[in-house]
Every structure is written in structure tokens, then in C-alpha cells.
Design an enzyme around this catalytic site. Structure first.
Site, short mmCIF file in Angstrom:
data_model
loop_
_atom_site.label_atom_id
_atom_site.label_comp_id
_atom_site.label_asym_id
_atom_site.label_seq_id
_atom_site.Cartn_x
_atom_site.Cartn_y
_atom_site.Cartn_z
N ASP A 445 41.86 -39.95 -27.25
CA ASP A 445 42.04 -41.40 -27.37
C ASP A 445 43.48 -41.74 -26.95
O ASP A 445 44.30 -40.85 -26.70
CB ASP A 445 41.79 -41.77 -28.84
N GLU A 448 45.74 -43.96 -22.11
CA GLU A 448 46.02 -44.80 -20.91
C GLU A 448 47.33 -44.41 -20.25
O GLU A 448 47.40 -44.56 -19.02
CB GLU A 448 46.01 -46.26 -21.33
N ASP A 521 38.19 -50.68 -27.92
CA ASP A 521 38.30 -51.44 -29.17
C ASP A 521 37.71 -52.82 -29.02
O ASP A 521 38.41 -53.82 -28.86
CB ASP A 521 39.77 -51.52 -29.59
#
Ligand code: NAG
Ligand code: NAG
Ligand code: NAG
Ligand code: NAG
Ligand code: NAG
Ligand code: NAG
Ligand code: NAG
Ligand code: NAG
Length: 846
Positions: A445, A448, A521
């Protein structure tokens, strides 16, 4: 997964408060989009060279002081590749997204006075006009793509501007698909100066993102399709820098402008001519997903976070107490010791091995989160080793980049450095990841990467990677590179014979080879439920089939009605996980009142009855490159009504799904495709429909509108079990849906559910068929067989049976009476003693 802002939903202000850069905030983009081309490239005709597989030439800028290499080749599967690089200063090339260097095909090049022509042995044709640098690509004699149609080709070489751009026209296309990830419909909107901002591809952490915008999200897959009922072609723009894409849907074409902040121009032209062939061309370049372990297709339960061992164990126990199927329990960041990945907080989780043994004893598995940021801490082995070996991403001055993230001050592994990647992979080793047992798989997770308290919550673009590569040029593959290393680590962890499972938030072209994704999310709203369908459909045609959305919506308080609809709909996307933000009320399904709980249970059970279908689809995806789920336009491409359709979809070619996703719905309009001779069967309500278009269907809170195509055969497992592992020896119930010619066919794939032995022929891949009064099962690959496989049949349903069927004769001897229901339109043979199919079985109807 999570964020630090608590977003409040009020009447006028919805979620998605963050407003990040658009093209006009990025000078390189604004100049190219709104200005003219200041330095057009000129082709030096005498520089054109040709060898068997490529045409090469030199382009010069208008000042005449800079040369660029142009190379054109054709690769397998009717794809043209065109690259332009700076000759005096060759730039970073993104090779890792491809599953290998594409095989170049011999070409025939005719170098004329004004233009050059390249043909492939299979009949695709490319024409380059020297004066305009316009490149026209033809398929079967039809013009499918024009490159540089509007003369926007740009290759900037200033110190402070290395941007590149090129425009494309898809003649005849009426819509554009692709370029995930955006919270957008399947059909992209027209953008353009004076209108909407261009779609942005720039991986960022964007909690509770707004819907229907061009804002960048967590992933970037730069493949764009121009589609119409007559033809489809595509462009794969192999570039990992920040990219903006303008789309203009005009009356007779789709036009597009790609603008990237750095890197080279590297274009693959996917010549189609159908969406199916263009998608398969794309996956021939970037690969398909390896068959996942069977259990990963079950239901996953997650929360940020199950804070203690006791909490996590109780959740698993409650799923059993309430008869709710579950395969995987997820531990979010709080299982770690102060967010130091590869460690445990033994206060909160005193006996992690005991926890895993308990979960394992219930037939389930555990997924642990591992993020790419590593706490700056002289006592933390990962930070110590990575620092000592120079494994972290650097500041421009050569020091390790440090910034805040979950653990406080952190540094980030530089996956472009091979040693760093290898070290990272080794952290997952069975001996190295302490107290993680053989039932653990991984969630990557925040990759990015997400960084706290900095501009756009991600890396500054001037950071430096191994080999002096500027972060700007590789931003969009950071997450991809982490999952590639994790994949290697998990392969080694399980001795190269257990299939890794990884869920990643950030992704790039080719991510499907390593990981599943989810839509990040999201928010507990109806529009977030609805947008999850096109978001995953767009991913599926962009190579990434293994996609789902957080069931219930990550943030926000989910209403009972929305939550029920989400469990029902989520069961029909490939990845099925309930997850929730720490700021939400606890919402494990057993916490709800009985009526609601029953619907959750029914949705979960429905998913489990179809696990054989999902598993077979994934095998066929790996083998044939066909998406696991697909928009109707993939199959019914000549039907104009399907072009913009994304509120319903296909699971394979045989199952049509139209989940209820409107609040208070009592009726939905289901589009039944295929024409008057196509039949669609609803087995929950014993109904049959013709493929004649929009059909009103009455729904209740229990309805999950799902239809089976006449002509197909379905194998379900119908005994309710706590987890998929406990279903392996259960018999199948077979549904034969006859078409207007009394024909039906289907496939079923079985193997050991976990290892790579299927790649050595240890699997059984069956064709089931009904033709001429006979139902038969045979092996599609006669040399492949999985001897331990259980394929027993206890019940066969035949929809629309011929009236003369009275008995079923199994393998030439045992006779069973058939029974009819529903005015003789449905026939059943039951208690057939669990016929064991082994390699083949024949059932004749007399
Ligand atoms: C053709 O030329 C290009 C560019 O010079 C080169 O990269 C490629 O390897 C050559 N191919 C063959 C088959 O010689
Ligand atoms: C560009 O290439 C041409 C040959 O095509 C050569 O004559 C010229 O010197 C090159 N210019 C530069 C700036 O390298
Ligand atoms: C598809 O092709 C037909 C026949 O050439 C043509 O009449 C029709 O306009 C085309 N449709 C679109 C959307 O391009
Ligand atoms: C470990 O868990 C305990 C109990 O939840 C918590 O109070 C503590 O802050 C955690 N410590 C670290 C370093 O994560
Ligand atoms: C999980 O169960 C399998 C057999 O059912 C066993 O081989 C394995 O060692 C168990 N793993 C753990 C962590 O309990
Ligand atoms: C554990 O890590 C070391 C390097 O730190 C590596 O050499 C070793 O192979 C790893 N063990 C496993 C099982 O991966
Ligand atoms: C069940 O019977 C009804 C009434 O005859 C019919 O309309 C319907 O199509 C039948 N269902 C199926 C699945 O054939
Ligand atoms: C995997 O699943 C198949 C079919 O459900 C079953 O026959 C087989 O025994 C399972 N294999 C293992 C090793 O669990």
C-alpha cells in the site's frame, strides 16, 4: 487505504476536497496544450535506413542543432512500434512494464521520394509522410490511427523542460476507453482547451476521490482505445513520467493528445480491428495475470486496523458463529512495531504464529500489509541495512531522502537499483520475515509513493534514483517496481511453487503480472459503488483484470441499504474485499440485524457458488489474454447500445450482471444483448429473456440481477461452507442453458489450487457440451490431467429441454429418471450418485 484528513460529508460539499495540479498548473503541459509547436521536427530523408525489422531515420529540430532517432518496427500480433529519442542525450526507457522485449517481425519497407511505406507479412500497413511527419496506420485496408495528424509532435530538450508530446486520431471512432486510473465512466469524456482538463496520469494518494473527473489517482496505465461499432484500435504510450491526455470525441473521429513530462516517445499502435483483438494485442506486450491461488477469489475481510490479536481472532470466529464464508483476514499497519514493516508489535499481537495457526485451522489465510517507506531508526534492521548499502532513493545532493509517513521520518527503497530490489525481496524470505508463517501473503500500500506533508503527498520530482535517473521520469512505475520485488520475494519465500498473492494500490502497465489492485480509498456513497464498475472494467481492458473496490466504501458511514447492495455487487467483481477506515463504525457483517445479515450471507454464498467460474476465467485469462470481466462492447461490439454501457458487465461471455446500485430501487432496466435468438436465463427466479434490449426487471432488496446465456454450461458448488478450502471435495451442480438450437457448451478448470504444477500439465481443463441429445465432458488438453482433482456431479439442470427427454443414461449404463418443473421448461436430474467425471463422461438423454 487510509489518509490523515477526516473528510466531512455535508450537503453542499462532498468528499474529494483535494484539488491537485491540472495541466494549467504544469508549465510544460500548459505550453504544449495551449501554445503552438515551437520547434517542429524535420525528417532528414537521406538518413533513412532499413534493415529487416526496422526503419531508422534522423529527425532534426528546426534550429538544426539537435538530432533525434526515429525508429519504426512491427512486432508480433499486428502492432507497430514507433520510438523517438534524443540522440545526443538518450533518455530513460521503461522496459520493465513489458513482459519481454517484443519480437520484431520482418517488414517490407518502400522508401519513396515523399513518403515511406511499411507492410507486415500479415497485411498491416504504415505510411510516413516526410513533409508533415504524419504517420497513417491501416488495418485490412482501413485507416485506423493517424499519428501527428494535428502536428503536435514535441520533443523539448531544455534543461528545465524535457517534455514530449504527440497527437493521435482514431478515424471513425465514436468513443475512447482506457488510460486508468480515473474515477470515470468506461467511455471517457471529451476534454480540451476551453473544456475539461485533460486526464492526468500521475500516481498519487487521493482519499475519497471525486467522481467523474480527470484527476489522477493511484495508478497509471497509458493505453487508450478508440472504439466504434465498426472498429477498435489502440495506442500504448510507454512512458512512466507524469502524463496528460486530452480526448476529443468529434462526429467522425476521436482525437487525442498525449503530453508527458519526460522520457522518450515510445508508441505501440494496436491495430485491432476489434476491441477484443486490440486488448489481446496490448496483453501480448504487457502480459496477463498468472492464475491466482484459488482461495484468493473468496471473500476477504479487512479493517484499518484489527488492533489486537484478540480482535482479529474474534472476527474470524464470528464469521464462523454467523455462518459467513470467509477466506482471508487482513492485518493493516497496526500489527507492526511502530510501523516498522517486517516486525510485529508483540504487545498487541503477543503470539502472531498462534494467530496464524488458528486462522489456518479454520481453513483461512492471512494477508499482511508491507509499505515501501522505512523508518529512520538506527535500531531498525531494514533501515540500517538499506542505509549501509545505499538502497534508498536520494535527494539531488546525494543524501538519502527522508520525509514523514506512518512511522514518522522515513526513507524509501530505490527499486530501480537491482541490489536494493533483491534485498527487498529477501526480506520476505521464510527465515527473514519473523513470525510470518506459510499462510501469509502481502498487501503493498502507500506505494505511489504516498508521503506526508509534501506537495501532492508524493515524492518531489527532482529526487534521484540509481544511475542518476530523475524521479520525474519514473514516477508512475514506483509502485509497480515495489510489487515486482515483492513478487520475486514471495516466489522465493514459497520455493517457487506457491503462487504469490499481492494486492497493490499503485499500479502501472504490466502490474497484472504481479498483483491484484483495488480502487483505493473510496467512499461509502452510491456513486462510489456505481463508479467501481467502470473503474474495474476499464482496468480489465487495460490488462488488469484482478480488480475490486472496498465493499462498503473505505471512508464514511455506510447505510444498511448501500452496504447490502455493495456486498451483492462486489461479489461480481474479481477481487472481493470488505475494508473500512479507522474513523468508521465497526461494520463486520455479523454486527447487523438479522434481515441485513441474511442478505450479506446470501451475497457471500452466491460468490462462493461461482468460485469454479472465477477460477476457470482466470486460467483462461492467463492462457488467452481475455479479460476476466468485460464491458458488453467487448463481445457485442457491433451493437451501438453497448458503446457507453458500464452499469452492467459480463463475467466471461456467459454471465451478464446488472447489480442494483440505485438507492430505493424497485426496478432496473437490464440490457439483454444478442438479438432475438439469444436467450438469457435468470436461475434465481426461473425466468427466461430474449436478447432484445432494455428490459424492465422488478427487484427487491434480495435481488441480484444475473443472467446466463443460452448456449452456455455452468458448474457451481452449492453446499454452503465456511471457506473455499472446505469446498474442494464438494460435488458440482451443472446448469445446461440450451440455445435455440438446443446446443450449449462451457469449460471448467481444476488443479491443486495453489502451485505452479499446472504449468507442467498437472491440471484438468474440461469442455462440457450438450449436442444431439447428449451431454458430455471431455478434456480440452488431453495430455494434461490433475489426478487428485474432484469433479463429481450430483445434479444437472437443463433449461429449455427438448420435450422428449425422459431418462438420462450415464456412461452407457446407469439410467436416471428426469423430472420437470416450471411448465416443463426446466428439467432436473438429481441424486445421480456423484458421478465421477475423471477424464470424460457421457450422458445421453432418451
Ligand atoms: C536494425 O537497426 C536498428 C537500429 O540501428 C537496430 O537496433 C536493430 O538491432 C537492427 N536490426 C537488425 C535485425 O539488424
Ligand atoms: C545531425 O545529423 C546529421 C546527419 O543526418 C549530421 O550531419 C549533423 O551533424 C547532426 N547534427 C548534430 C547537432 O548532431
Ligand atoms: C459503420 O459502418 C457502416 C457501414 O460502412 C456505416 O454506415 C456506419 O456509419 C458506421 N458507423 C459508425 C459509428 O462509424
Ligand atoms: C503496540 O501496541 C500497543 C497496544 O495496542 C500500543 O499501545 C503501542 O503503542 C504499540 N507500540 C508500537 C511501538 O507500535
Ligand atoms: C496450515 O495447515 C496446513 C495443513 O492443513 C499445514 O501444512 C501448515 O503447516 C499449516 N500452517 C500453519 C501456519 O499453521
Ligand atoms: C534472508 O535475507 C538474506 C539477506 O539479508 C538473504 O541472503 C537470504 O537469502 C534471505 N533468506 C531467504 C529465505 O530469503
Ligand atoms: C418458467 O415458466 C414461465 C411460465 O411458463 C416462463 O415464462 C419462463 O420462461 C420459464 N422459465 C424458464 C427459465 O424457462
Ligand atoms: C483444489 O480444488 C480442486 C477442485 O475444487 C480439488 O479437487 C482439489 O483436491 C484441490 N486440491 C488441493 C490440493 O486442495
Amino acid at each position: 487505504m487510509k489518509h490523515i484528513l477526516i473528510l466531512v460529508l455535508s450537503l453542499s460539499v462532498a468528499y474529494g476536497q483535494l484539488l491537485w495540479n491540472t495541466c494549467s498548473d504544469e508549465p510544460f503541459c500548459d505550453r504544449i496544450r495551449n501554445g503552438g509547436v515551437t520547434a517542429p521536427l524535420v525528417l532528414n530523408r537521406y538518413s533513412i535506413g532499413f534493415n529487416f525489422s526496422s526503419v531508422n531515420a534522423i529527425l532534426t529540430n528546426s534550429a538544426g542543432d539537435r538530432n533525434f532517432s526515429l525508429s519504426i518496427s512491427a512486432t508480433e500480433n499486428e502492432i507497430f512500434r514507433i520510438t523517438i529519442d534524443d540522440l545526443s542525450n538518450p533518455r530513460y526507457r521503461v522496459s520493465q512494464a513489458l513482459q519481454g522485449e517484443p519480437v520484431q517481425l520482418p517488414i517490407v519497407a518502400t522508401i519513396g521520394q515523399e513518403s515511406l511505406q511499411i507492410t507486415t507479412s500479415t497485411g498491416a500497413l504504415l505510411l510516413l509522410d516526410y513533409a508533415t511527419l504524419k504517420i497513417s496506420v491501416y488495418k485490412n485496408g482501413n485507416l485506423v490511427v493517424i499519428i501527428n495528424d494535428n502536428g503536435k509532435t514535441t520533443f523539448n530538450t531544455q534543461e528545465d523542460d524535457q517534455s514530449i508530446a504527440i497527437d493521435f486520431t482514431f478515424p471513425g471512432a465514436t468513443t475512447a476507453y482506457g488510460i486508468p486510473e480515473h474515477a470515470e465512466r468506461l467511455s471517457l469524456q471529451s476534454t480540451g482547451p476551453g473544456g475539461l482538463n485533460p486526464y492526468r496520469l500521475y500516481n498519487v494518494d487521493f482519499p475519497s476521490y471525486p467522481i467523474g473527473t480527470q484527476q489522477a489517482l493511484y495508478g497509471a496505465v497509458p493505453v487508450l482505445y478508440g472504439h466504434s461499432v465498426n472498429a477498435t484500435a489502440g495506442i500504448f504510450w510507454l512512458n512512466s513520467a507524469q502524463t496528460f491526455v486530452d480526448i476529443a470525441r468529434t462526429s467522425n473521429s476521436v482525437q487525442s493528445l498525449f503530453i508527458s513530462e519526460g522520457g522518450i516517445i515510445d508508441i505501440f499502435v494496436l491495430t485491432g480491428p476489434t476491441l477484443e483483438s486490440a486488448v489481446k494485442q496490448y496483453t501480448s506486450l504487457t502480459g496477463t495475470a498468472p492464475l491466482p491461488q484459488h482461495y484468493t477469489l473468496g471473500h476477504h475481510q479487512s479493517r484499518w486496523s484489527y488492533l489486537t490479536q484478540e480482535d482479529a481472532e474474534t472476527v474470524v470466529r464470528q464469521f464462523d458463529n454467523y455462518d459467513l464464508p470467509l477466506d482471508v483476514i487482513w492485518l493493516d499497519i497496526d500489527y507492526t512495531y511502530g510501523f516498522r514493516y517486517f516486525t510485529w508489535n508483540y504487545t498487541a499481537f503477543p503470539d502472531p504464529v498462534g494467530l496464524q495457526e488458528f486462522v489456518n485451522s479454520t481453513g483461512r489465510k492471512v494477508v499482511l500489509i508491507i509499505d515501501p517507506h522505512y523508518k529512520v531508526d538506527a535500531e531498525y534492521f531494514v533501515w540500517v541495512t538499506a542505509t549501509a548499502n545505499d538502497y534508498f532513493v536520494k535527494n539531488p545532493d546525494g543524501t538519502d531522502y527522508q520525509a514523514d509517513c506512518w512511522p514518522g521520518l522515513s526513507s524509501w527503497i530505490d527499486f530501480l537499483k537491482e541490489d536494493a530490489s533483491a534485498y527487498y525481496a529477501s526480506l520476505y524470505g521464510m527465515d527473514n520475515f519473523t513470525d510470518a508463517t506459510d499462510i501469509v501473503q502481502i498487501w503493498n500500500d502507500m506505494n505511489e509513493p504516498a508521503v506526508f506533508d509534501v506537495f501532492e503527498k508524493t515524492f518531489p520530482r527532482d529526487l534521484v534514483h540509481y544511475g542518476g535517473v530523475i524521479h520525474r521520469d519514473v514516477h508512475n512505475i514506483y509502485g509497480f517496481s515495489q510489487t515486482a520485488a515483492t513478487f520475486d520475494g514471495l516466489l522465493a519465500r514459497y520455493d517457487y511453487n506457491k503462487r504469490p498473492f499481492i494486492l497493490t494500490r499503485s499500479h502501472f502497465a504490466g502490474t497484472q503480472r504481479h498483483s491484484a489492485i483495488w480502487t483505493g480509498d473510496n467512499y461509502a456513497s452510491w456513486e462510489h459503488l456505481r463508479i467501481s464498475f467502470p473503474m474495474c472494467l476499464t482496468q480489465a481492458i487495460s490488462g488488469i483484470s484482478y480488480c475490486g473496490a472496498d465493499v462498503g466504501g473505505f471512508s464514511g458511514q455506510v447505510t444498511e441499504e448501500l452496504f447490502q447492495r455493495w456486498y451483492q455487487a462486489g461479489a461480481w467483481l474479481p477481487f472481493y474485499r470488505a475494508h473500512a477506515d479507522q474513523y468508521t463504525e465497526r461494520r463486520e457483517p455479523y454486527l447487523f440485524r438479522e434481515e441485513v445479515l441474511n442478505r450479506f450471507r446470501n451475497a457471500l454464498r452466491l460468490r462462493y457458488t461461482y468460485l469454479p467460474t472465477w477460477y476457470t476465467r482466470f486460467f483462461e485469462h492467463e492462457r488467452y489474454g481475455e479479460p476476466v470481466i468485460m464491458p458488453l462492447s467487448y463481445v457485442y461490439s457491433s451493437d451501438a447500445n453497448t458503446v457507453d454501457m458500464d452499469d452492467q458487465w459480463l463475467v466471461g461471455r456467459n454471465i451478464l450482471v446488472h447489480p442494483v446500485a440505485e438507492e430505493g430501487a424497485t426496478i432496473v432496466s437490464v440490457y439483454m444483448p444478442g438479438g432475438a435468438s439469444e436467450l438469457w436465463f435468470d436461475i434465481a427466479n426461473n425466468l427466461m429473456y430474449y436478447g432484445v434490449g432494455y428490459t424492465p426487471v422488478l427487484v427487491t432488496m434480495d435481488s441480484v440481477p444475473v443472467y446466463h446465456r443460452g448456449g452456455s454450461i455452468l458448474a457451481r458448488k452449492e453446499i454452503a461452507r465456511p471457506s473455499s478450502a472446505l469446498m474442494h471435495s464438494d460435488p458440482f451442480t451443472i446448469y445446461v442453458f440450451l440455445d435455440v438450437n438446443n446446443y450449449a457448451t462451457g469449460t471448467l478448470y481444476i488443479d491443486d489450487n495453489q502451485s505452479f504444477n499446472y504449468r507442467n500439465g498437472v491440471y484438468s481443463y474440461y469442455r462440457m457440451q450438450h449436442i444431439n441429445n447428449v451431454f458430455s465432458v471431455t478434456l480440452i488438453d488431453p495430455d494434461a490431467y490433475y489426478p487428485d482433482g474432484v469433479f463429481t456431479i450430483d445434479t444437472i439442470w437443463v433449461y429449455r429441454p427438448p420435450a422428449h427427454y425422459k431418462e438420462a443414461v450415464i456412461n452407457g449404463n446407469t439410467r436416471y429418471a428426469v423430472t420437470y418443473t416450471n411448465d416443463s421448461s426446466i428439467m432436473k436430474i438429481e441424486n445421480i450418485g456423484n458421478i465421477n467425471v475423471k477424464e470424460s463422461t457421457v450422458i445421453s438423454f432418451v
